[in-house]
Scaffold this motif. Structure first.
Motif, PDB file in Angstrom:
ATOM      1  N   PHE A  35      50.715 -46.794  23.318  1.00  0.00           N
ATOM      2  CA  PHE A  35      52.030 -46.149  23.216  1.00  0.00           C
ATOM      3  C   PHE A  35      52.392 -45.840  21.763  1.00  0.00           C
ATOM      4  CE2 PHE A  35      52.118 -48.575  27.164  1.00  0.00           C
ATOM      5  CZ  PHE A  35      52.556 -47.607  28.047  1.00  0.00           C
ATOM      6  N   VAL A  36      51.827 -46.594  20.831  1.00  0.00           N
ATOM      7  CA  VAL A  36      52.073 -46.321  19.409  1.00  0.00           C
ATOM      8  C   VAL A  36      51.270 -45.104  18.953  1.00  0.00           C
ATOM      9  CG1 VAL A  36      51.820 -47.217  17.066  1.00  0.00           C
ATOM     10  CG2 VAL A  36      52.625 -48.725  18.889  1.00  0.00           C
ATOM     11  N   LEU A  90      51.735 -40.314  17.613  1.00  0.00           N
ATOM     12  CA  LEU A  90      51.112 -40.046  16.314  1.00  0.00           C
ATOM     13  C   LEU A  90      49.950 -39.065  16.444  1.00  0.00           C
ATOM     14  CD1 LEU A  90      51.071 -40.750  13.312  1.00  0.00           C
ATOM     15  CD2 LEU A  90      49.512 -42.647  13.841  1.00  0.00           C
ATOM     16  N   VAL A  91      49.136 -39.217  17.479  1.00  0.00           N
ATOM     17  CA  VAL A  91      48.005 -38.314  17.693  1.00  0.00           C
ATOM     18  C   VAL A  91      48.498 -36.891  17.975  1.00  0.00           C
ATOM     19  CG1 VAL A  91      46.121 -37.755  19.278  1.00  0.00           C
ATOM     20  CG2 VAL A  91      46.396 -40.093  18.452  1.00  0.00           C
ATOM     21  N   ILE A  92      49.535 -36.757  18.773  1.00  0.00           N
ATOM     22  CA  ILE A  92      50.085 -35.423  19.071  1.00  0.00           C
ATOM     23  C   ILE A  92      50.579 -34.761  17.790  1.00  0.00           C
ATOM     24  CG2 ILE A  92      51.911 -34.186  20.295  1.00  0.00           C
ATOM     25  CD1 ILE A  92      51.791 -36.369  22.429  1.00  0.00           C
ATOM     26  N   PHE A 146      58.024 -31.241  18.378  1.00  0.00           N
ATOM     27  CA  PHE A 146      57.316 -30.656  17.235  1.00  0.00           C
ATOM     28  C   PHE A 146      56.214 -29.712  17.704  1.00  0.00           C
ATOM     29  CE2 PHE A 146      54.070 -30.995  13.794  1.00  0.00           C
ATOM     30  CZ  PHE A 146      54.810 -30.350  12.802  1.00  0.00           C
ATOM     31  N   SER A 147      55.607 -30.009  18.856  1.00  0.00           N
ATOM     32  CA  SER A 147      54.603 -29.100  19.419  1.00  0.00           C
ATOM     33  C   SER A 147      55.218 -27.740  19.725  1.00  0.00           C
ATOM     34  CB  SER A 147      54.003 -29.701  20.701  1.00  0.00           C
ATOM     35  OG  SER A 147      53.283 -30.881  20.424  1.00  0.00           O
ATOM     36  N   ALA A 175      59.178 -37.820  22.686  1.00  0.00           N
ATOM     37  CA  ALA A 175      59.986 -36.596  22.779  1.00  0.00           C
ATOM     38  C   ALA A 175      60.004 -35.857  21.447  1.00  0.00           C
ATOM     39  CB  ALA A 175      61.407 -36.944  23.221  1.00  0.00           C
ATOM     40  N   SER A 176      60.065 -36.609  20.354  1.00  0.00           N
ATOM     41  CA  SER A 176      60.070 -35.985  19.024  1.00  0.00           C
ATOM     42  C   SER A 176      58.759 -35.264  18.741  1.00  0.00           C
ATOM     43  CB  SER A 176      60.315 -37.063  17.958  1.00  0.00           C
ATOM     44  OG  SER A 176      60.278 -36.507  16.660  1.00  0.00           O
TER      45      SER A 176
END
Length: 398
Positions: free
Chosen positions: A152-153, A157-159, A80-81, A75-76
């Protein structure tokens, strides 16, 4: 030959626009909180439906903690997107090259945002459909936490990094990446503590509905340990607390086959069978009445198989005592259940489905049970134990 160098300004509030900067931050925060609430509520909704239709999916503490942080981090990053999308809508740069880069940044931010939401919705729909279809999530062939935790980790991070990759085509990022990463991490913890739904709220309802069954399992396992020095593994006890999983139905089917063998069963098997009958763990091979084999829907040990097992043990043995307890549970089950008879041909499809879904005991099974009980009462050595058996009722309304 040297490549042409295009000078880029450092990213700043002034270059983004003060009003647009703060609007983007607020929009991102609102989006993050909203998405985190939706993710957590959707998960609990699916769990609730699975508990009503099949077996409630109960996550272990470490697994529950991991997915809570994942939803908060996801969600964070999605929030940010939205922030990047708002920031890149600034028209300060009018040069054609920067316009293209900004369009690219906005497009990629929205692309990741809606793609992740689409995939999340599709997965939620799939799990919801599986729950409504009566298939327990315990039976899914993959373990997302144990086998695919890295996915899931990396997803949040990629986004996050992909958003900055687009922005760096326009601005020099400097320490903004580090600052935004720290803020996103702090926001993840805030979302975890403010939007996470406690799974015990649904668990307590489910446990309350199955309180009698769970208490009986606890009582019998403790009794087996104290009186017979028999300990059941955690996995066995967990399966005993399930009704519709493949493991649960396989357990019931396996117990029935053990009683059907031409050899004695051990006390542990007898105790498991007694618990299964008492808690109505039902292994339904076919969901229709079969005239050629009226016993086809019977999931437990057959009364005659129990009678045969009594011949293997001494009258004063623990096995004999518990076998009579199984007979007692069968009689209680038979007396409180409906008789299973052939479905009338005039019955509509929907009524027939309702008929087949109800729990019934076939009349032939009850007759066999009565014959076994009557024969035991005639055997002198079983006279004392036979007195503990309730009367088998055959005069039910069909």
């Amino acid at each position: 030959m040297n490549k042409p160098y295009f000078k880029k300004d450092k990213i700043s509030i002034q270059n983004i626009g003060k009003q647009r900067f703060w609007f983007g931050v607020i929009a991102g925060l609102i989006s993050a909180f909203t998405l985190s609430l939706i993710f957590n509520r959707m998960r609990e909704t699916i769990r609730f439906i699975s508990g009503v239709s099949v077996d409630l999916v109960i996550l272990k503490e470490d697994e529950f903690l991991f997915f809570n942080y994942f939803f908060a981090a996801l969600a964070s990053s999605l929030g940010f997107s939205i922030t990047i999308w708002v920031w890149m809508r600034s028209k300060i740069y009018q040069r054609k090259k920067y316009k293209r880069y900004k369009e690219q940044a906005k497009t990629q931010a929205l692309f990741f945002f809606w793609t992740i939401l689409f995939l999340t919705a599709q997965l939620s729909y799939l799990l919801l459909f599986v729950a409504l279809a009566g298939v327990s999530s315990f039976d899914l062939p993959i373990d997302l936490y144990q086998d695919h935790w890295l996915l899931f980790v990396l997803t949040p991070l990629v986004i996050f990094l992909q958003n900055w990759f687009s922005v760096r085509l326009i601005y020099k990022s400097g320490l903004w990446i580090f600052y935004s990463l720290c803020i996103s991490a702090i926001l993840t913890f805030i979302l975890y503590y403010t939007t996470t739904v406690n799974q015990n709220e649904i668990n307590s309802i489910y446990f309350k509905n199955n309180k009698n069954a769970y208490e009986y399992i606890e009582k019998e396992t403790q009794k087996a340990k104290k009186n017979y020095r028999i300990e059941f593994s955690e996995n066995t006890i967990e399966i005993l607390k399930q009704w519709n999983t493949n493991s649960a139905t396989e357990q019931v089917r396996s117990l029935q086959q053990d009683f059907n063998k031409k050899e004695s069963v051990n006390l542990k098997t007898i105790l498991l069978e007694k618990i299964s009958i008492h808690n109505y763990k039902y292994y339904n091979k076919y969901r229709y009445y079969n005239e050629r084999n009226p016993f086809i829907n019977w999931p437990y040990a057959f009364p005659k198989d129990i009678l045969n097992q009594l011949n293997y043990f001494d009258i004063n043995s623990n096995e004999t005592k518990e076998l009579f307890e199984i007979l007692k549970e069968l009689i209680i089950l038979a007396n409180k259940s409906k008789l299973e008879v052939k479905t009338p041909e005039s019955t509509s499809y929907f009524n027939r489905e309702k008929y087949n879904s109800e729990y019934k005991v076939n009349i032939e099974v009850i007759k066999e049970l009565k014959e076994v009980c009557d024969s035991l009462k005639k055997i002198k050595k079983y006279a004392h134990l036979s007195k503990t058996l309730p009367e088998v009722k055959l005069n039910k309304t069909q």
